[in-house]
Design a protein around this motif. Structure first.
Motif, PDB file in Angstrom:
ATOM      1  N   ALA A 102     -16.710  57.159   6.115  1.00 51.42           N
ATOM      2  CA  ALA A 102     -18.063  57.694   5.529  1.00 51.42           C
ATOM      3  C   ALA A 102     -18.506  56.164   5.560  1.00 51.42           C
ATOM      4  O   ALA A 102     -19.530  56.500   6.115  1.00 51.42           O
TER       5      ALA A 102
ATOM      6  N   ILE B 189     -18.484  53.611   7.201  1.00 50.63           N
ATOM      7  CA  ILE B 189     -18.680  52.326   8.050  1.00 50.63           C
ATOM      8  C   ILE B 189     -19.404  53.278   8.907  1.00 50.63           C
ATOM      9  O   ILE B 189     -20.721  52.672   9.420  1.00 50.63           O
ATOM     10  N   MET B 190     -19.982  54.850   8.780  1.00 50.76           N
ATOM     11  CA  MET B 190     -21.063  55.659   9.454  1.00 50.76           C
ATOM     12  C   MET B 190     -21.839  55.189   9.117  1.00 50.76           C
ATOM     13  O   MET B 190     -23.119  55.562   9.665  1.00 50.76           O
ATOM     14  N   ASP B 191     -22.212  55.124   8.009  1.00 49.72           N
ATOM     15  CA  ASP B 191     -22.853  55.355   6.900  1.00 49.72           C
ATOM     16  C   ASP B 191     -23.720  53.880   6.792  1.00 49.72           C
ATOM     17  O   ASP B 191     -25.002  53.500   7.346  1.00 49.72           O
ATOM     18  N   SER B 192     -23.209  52.889   6.857  1.00 47.02           N
ATOM     19  CA  SER B 192     -23.865  51.534   6.179  1.00 47.02           C
ATOM     20  C   SER B 192     -23.028  50.691   7.316  1.00 47.02           C
ATOM     21  O   SER B 192     -23.849  50.223   8.759  1.00 47.02           O
ATOM     22  N   GLY B 193     -21.715  50.154   7.859  1.00 50.51           N
ATOM     23  CA  GLY B 193     -20.638  49.733   8.665  1.00 50.51           C
ATOM     24  C   GLY B 193     -21.160  47.989   8.993  1.00 50.51           C
ATOM     25  O   GLY B 193     -20.471  46.987   9.327  1.00 50.51           O
TER      26      GLY B 193
ATOM     27  N   ARG C 204     -21.762  45.524   2.556  1.00 54.53           N
ATOM     28  CA  ARG C 204     -22.421  45.424   2.203  1.00 54.53           C
ATOM     29  C   ARG C 204     -21.302  47.196   1.226  1.00 54.53           C
ATOM     30  O   ARG C 204     -21.539  47.075   0.175  1.00 54.53           O
TER      31      ARG C 204
ATOM     32  N   GLU D  90     -21.007  47.200  -2.940  1.00 51.90           N
ATOM     33  CA  GLU D  90     -21.759  48.376  -3.094  1.00 51.90           C
ATOM     34  C   GLU D  90     -20.013  49.921  -3.825  1.00 51.90           C
ATOM     35  O   GLU D  90     -20.400  50.663  -3.996  1.00 51.90           O
ATOM     36  N   ILE D  91     -19.622  49.871  -2.524  1.00 57.20           N
ATOM     37  CA  ILE D  91     -18.211  50.905  -2.318  1.00 57.20           C
ATOM     38  C   ILE D  91     -16.682  50.792  -3.297  1.00 57.20           C
ATOM     39  O   ILE D  91     -16.522  50.720  -3.686  1.00 57.20           O
TER      40      ILE D  91
ATOM     41  N   PRO E 218     -19.855  52.246  15.116  1.00 63.44           N
ATOM     42  CA  PRO E 218     -20.022  53.943  14.794  1.00 63.44           C
ATOM     43  C   PRO E 218     -21.752  53.775  14.410  1.00 63.44           C
ATOM     44  O   PRO E 218     -22.442  55.043  14.129  1.00 63.44           O
ATOM     45  N   LYS E 219     -22.508  52.634  13.026  1.00 59.40           N
ATOM     46  CA  LYS E 219     -23.259  53.033  12.688  1.00 59.40           C
ATOM     47  C   LYS E 219     -24.625  53.543  13.877  1.00 59.40           C
ATOM     48  O   LYS E 219     -25.730  53.538  12.838  1.00 59.40           O
TER      49      LYS E 219
ATOM     50  N   LEU F  93     -25.085  58.883  14.421  1.00 61.55           N
ATOM     51  CA  LEU F  93     -24.417  60.526  14.648  1.00 61.55           C
ATOM     52  C   LEU F  93     -24.171  60.157  13.278  1.00 61.55           C
ATOM     53  O   LEU F  93     -24.617  59.531  12.075  1.00 61.55           O
ATOM     54  N   ALA F  94     -24.672  61.714  12.422  1.00 55.64           N
ATOM     55  CA  ALA F  94     -23.842  61.949  11.081  1.00 55.64           C
ATOM     56  C   ALA F  94     -22.375  62.463  10.922  1.00 55.64           C
ATOM     57  O   ALA F  94     -22.307  63.322  11.918  1.00 55.64           O
TER      58      ALA F  94
ATOM     59  N   PHE G  87     -26.970  56.119   0.163  1.00 52.87           N
ATOM     60  CA  PHE G  87     -26.240  55.220   0.717  1.00 52.87           C
ATOM     61  C   PHE G  87     -25.674  55.503   2.403  1.00 52.87           C
ATOM     62  O   PHE G  87     -25.823  54.694   2.938  1.00 52.87           O
ATOM     63  N   GLY G  88     -26.038  56.256   2.698  1.00 50.54           N
ATOM     64  CA  GLY G  88     -25.639  56.646   3.724  1.00 50.54           C
ATOM     65  C   GLY G  88     -27.860  56.699   4.840  1.00 50.54           C
ATOM     66  O   GLY G  88     -27.249  55.942   5.670  1.00 50.54           O
TER      67      GLY G  88
ATOM     68  N   SER H 209     -28.521  53.583   4.554  1.00 54.12           N
ATOM     69  CA  SER H 209     -28.203  51.646   4.325  1.00 54.12           C
ATOM     70  C   SER H 209     -28.399  51.218   5.559  1.00 54.12           C
ATOM     71  O   SER H 209     -28.583  50.126   5.791  1.00 54.12           O
ATOM     72  N   ALA H 210     -27.704  51.436   6.262  1.00 53.22           N
ATOM     73  CA  ALA H 210     -27.838  50.926   7.933  1.00 53.22           C
ATOM     74  C   ALA H 210     -28.880  51.203   8.312  1.00 53.22           C
ATOM     75  O   ALA H 210     -29.314  50.537   9.205  1.00 53.22           O
TER      76      ALA H 210
ATOM     77  N   LYS I  11     -29.549  60.878   7.372  1.00 53.92           N
ATOM     78  CA  LYS I  11     -29.703  60.377   8.170  1.00 53.92           C
ATOM     79  C   LYS I  11     -30.684  60.563   9.376  1.00 53.92           C
ATOM     80  O   LYS I  11     -30.747  60.383  10.451  1.00 53.92           O
TER      81      LYS I  11
END
Lengths: 295, 366
Positions: free
Chosen positions: A189, A191-195, A199, A203-204, B72-73, B77-78, B98-99, B101-102, B150
């Protein structure tokens, strides 16, 4: 109503032969630590006159802090008679950077190895595992050559450097195993959110590392502070840690042995890790448990 | 809202090939459910789309972008995970933020999105709480919210409801369906629960052994299963599948069951007509049977069968009947079932047009 619905009180526990044996053994083990500690403490508060009389279990007739004062400010380690405080500050100067560097480095390495796709992670972990079990004495001489080449031999930097290097394998394994238990979906999750590697770490992962940090802090502070061999090998004149100063003080071969000063010096040297235990001890147990079962 | 397409996807784990040359296209705004038993490769396919796994070969397109090599980012996609995967040390609000943040969003925009998602999912009173202080349904809503903020064009769900209890699952099913109706993103949803698939999907892809068995609307998949696997997998209670031989008598097709019972197949819409004597499987849905109807209806097959057992399932009842060395499950009104006793004879009829015939060896639909 059937019999199965009736609750019988549990039979009171009898004191059996076996439990007596266990109690006796535990008491002896406790005495083994407590009696010397008692002697150490009372002696450090006595005057030399009373110590010469023998009777080492008796309480001081006159409580005095003289021995403590002398050990801290005036006791001689070799030719240097400025007390233990020089050694204390050396130990602090060694502890802080080596603690920070070893934990910071091994934490990030463990995080990368556990949660990211690292090439050759398997063989790398195996090598780390082997390194964790190589005794220090085996690589002592090459390490001395290395620090000489680097031009830091004989300084507190050298001692801190060696502590950092030697702690890396085991600390990396500890952090890696802790992070391995983080649910994989969580990192997916993130990686998909921030990558972003850093970070996600800051943060996590970092906020989730409290428990294991406490464990590692205690492990590292105790082992760095109590170390003698690295300090005596890599330290030069005036840069040796407190433990080396203490050893030099108590092994002095001329004049009378000032038992009270020696005992006070030993206690002074032992205080910092003790304080850490008392402050962090509660979290320590939680941290060890958290490694086993994930909440 | 772009379309998503998988082109000749191959995925190997070491020596094991999980997906071998898979092709699938989802139109924009579709709600695609990947349905299949455990280990059929549906989650692998989803992870490939998300970029959490790398394809061994093949191409993944989102809209007209080739995303096969993207991080992925960067894929737009979500994803909502089965275990919610909320960040335990962050508050609900922190999780939602945080979602984002990218994406380097201006603060006002980020605030607006978080507020929008929290209101949409009724999370506003929970914003300061940690995930551990939330119930299962609330956690699931936060996980969905984290995906929604997102504004992703494609939403992925990995068995999101399987950790919830039955009642909550029904509620969340409706909520997700409602979200799709209002926001109409392209959705790819993985589940092994056929009720979720039937109720939410606009398209279902049924997978088994790394292959797509059938791709179509829920109705198509249910009423015209493409092969024996789909026929036996979709439907609860399952379709009755009975072995028989294909016979042509006086020019009209028929099925002869192992015990000699015959069934006239005139009026069945054959995809391909088998040879006389071929082994076939006759599939009959429990709910298409007529019970106690007077006189044989047109294009129906009628049987008088002995009752073996009666089961009440709540709103329905199932009667199992002895039929050709096998048994047939027939759906019945609870009142009718209550009057039925094992050993009695019941007359049932089945409409020929609702039959499903399969080649018994290859499994494909006839």
């Amino acid at each position: 109503m059937t019999d199965t619905n009736v609750m019988y009180p549990r039979k009171p526990k009898r004191i059996t032969g076996r439990s007596i044996a266990v109690l006796v053994f535990l008491s002896m083990a406790a005495m083994f630590f407590c009696v010397p500690l008692y002697v150490l403490i009372v002696t450090s508060f006595k005057e030399m006159d009373q110590i010469r009389e023998g009777a080492m279990f008796s309480l001081p007739t006159k409580w005095t802090l003289e021995a403590w004062h002398f050990a801290w400010f005036e006791a001689c380690s070799g030719l240097n008679c400025s007390g233990l405080r020089a050694g204390f500050w050396n130990s602090v100067v060694i502890l802080v950077p080596s603690l920070t560097a070893s934990i910071a480095l091994s934490m990030v390495t463990g995080y990368a190895l556990a949660l990211w796709d690292v090439k050759w992670a398997g063989p790398f972990l195996f090598v780390l595992f082997l390194c964790a079990f190589v005794p220090f004495q085996i690589i002592m001489y090459p390490l001395i050559r290395l620090t000489v080449t680097m031009g830091i031999y004989g300084s507190t930097t050298a001692i801190a450097f060696v502590h950092t290097v030697l702690a890396m394998p085991i600390l990396t394994l500890i952090f890696r195993n802790f992070y391995k238990d983080i649910p994989p979906e969580l990192i997916k999750a993130a990686i998909m959110d921030s990558g972003s590697f850093w970070r996600i770490f800051v943060e996590i992962i970092l906020p989730m590392s409290g428990n294991i940090l406490i464990v590692v802090l205690i492990l590292q502070i105790t082992s760095i502070w109590n170390d003698y061999l690295i300090g005596v090998t890599f330290g030069g004149l005036g840069t040796k840690p407190m433990t080396v100063h203490l050893a030099n003080m108590v092994t002095v071969s001329t004049g009378t042995v000032s038992y009270n000063v020696n005992m006070a010096a030993a206690l002074l040297t032992a205080i910092p890790p003790l304080v850490i235990y008392f402050v962090l001890g509660k979290f320590f147990v939680q941290g060890i448990a958290a490694g086993a079962i994930k909440g | 809202m772009p379309s998503v397409s998988f082109e000749h996807i191959v995925k190997r784990f070491g020596a094991v090939t999980v997906l071998d040359g898979l092709n699938l296209t989802v139109e924009k705004g579709d709600f695609l459910v990947l349905l299949g038993p455990s280990g059929c490769g549906k989650t692998t396919l989803l992870n490939l789309l998300a970029g959490l796994l790398d394809v061994s070969s093949g191409r993944i397109m989102i809209g007209d972008r080739d995303v096969t090599e993207l991080d992925p980012k960067d894929r737009g996609l979500a994803m909502v995970f089965q275990s919610y995967a909320l960040y335990p040390t962050k508050t609900v609000e922190g999780n939602l933020r945080f979602g984002l943040s990218a994406r380097k969003l201006p603060k006002a925009e980020a605030d607006a999105r978080v507020t929008w998602a929290s209101e949409l999912l009724q999370l506003t009173p929970l914003m300061r709480r940690k995930p551990s202080e939330l119930s299962g349904g609330q956690r699931q809503r936060v996980a969905i919210g984290r995906a929604l903020v997102k504004h992703a064009d494609v939403l992925l769900f990995d068995e999101p409801l399987s950790n919830l209890d039955a009642k909550l699952r029904t509620e969340m099913r409706l909520e997700i369906k409602k979200l799709h109706d209002t926001l109409s993103p392209t959705v790819v949803y993985v589940t092994h629960d056929q009720i979720e698939a039937m109720t939410m999907a606009t398209k279902i892809a049924i997978m088994n052994g790394g292959e797509i068995q059938q791709f179509g609307t829920p109705d198509e998949v249910y009423e015209n299963p493409a092969n024996l696997f789909v026929a036996s997998f979709i439907g609860s209670p399952a379709m009755n599948l009975t072995n028989a031989r294909f016979r042509i008598t006086d020019g009209s097709p028929g099925a002869m069951f192992d015990n000699g019972t015959k069934m006239d197949l005139t009026g069945y819409d054959f995809v391909s007509t088998p040879q006389d004597g071929d082994a076939i499987a006759v599939g009959m849905r429990p709910e298409h049977f007529l019970i106690d109807t007077q006189g044989t209806q047109q294009s129906h097959s009628a049987f008088d069968l002995t009752v073996k057992m009666v089961e009440r399932t709540g709103s329905d009842a199932l009667i199992s009947l002895e039929f050709a060395d096998d048994q047939l499950f027939v759906r019945a009104e609870p009142d009718r079932a209550a009057k039925t006793r094992p050993g009695e004879t019941v007359s049932v009829q089945y409409p020929t047009a609702k039959l499903n015939l399969f080649d018994a060896r290859e499994g494909r639909r006839l």
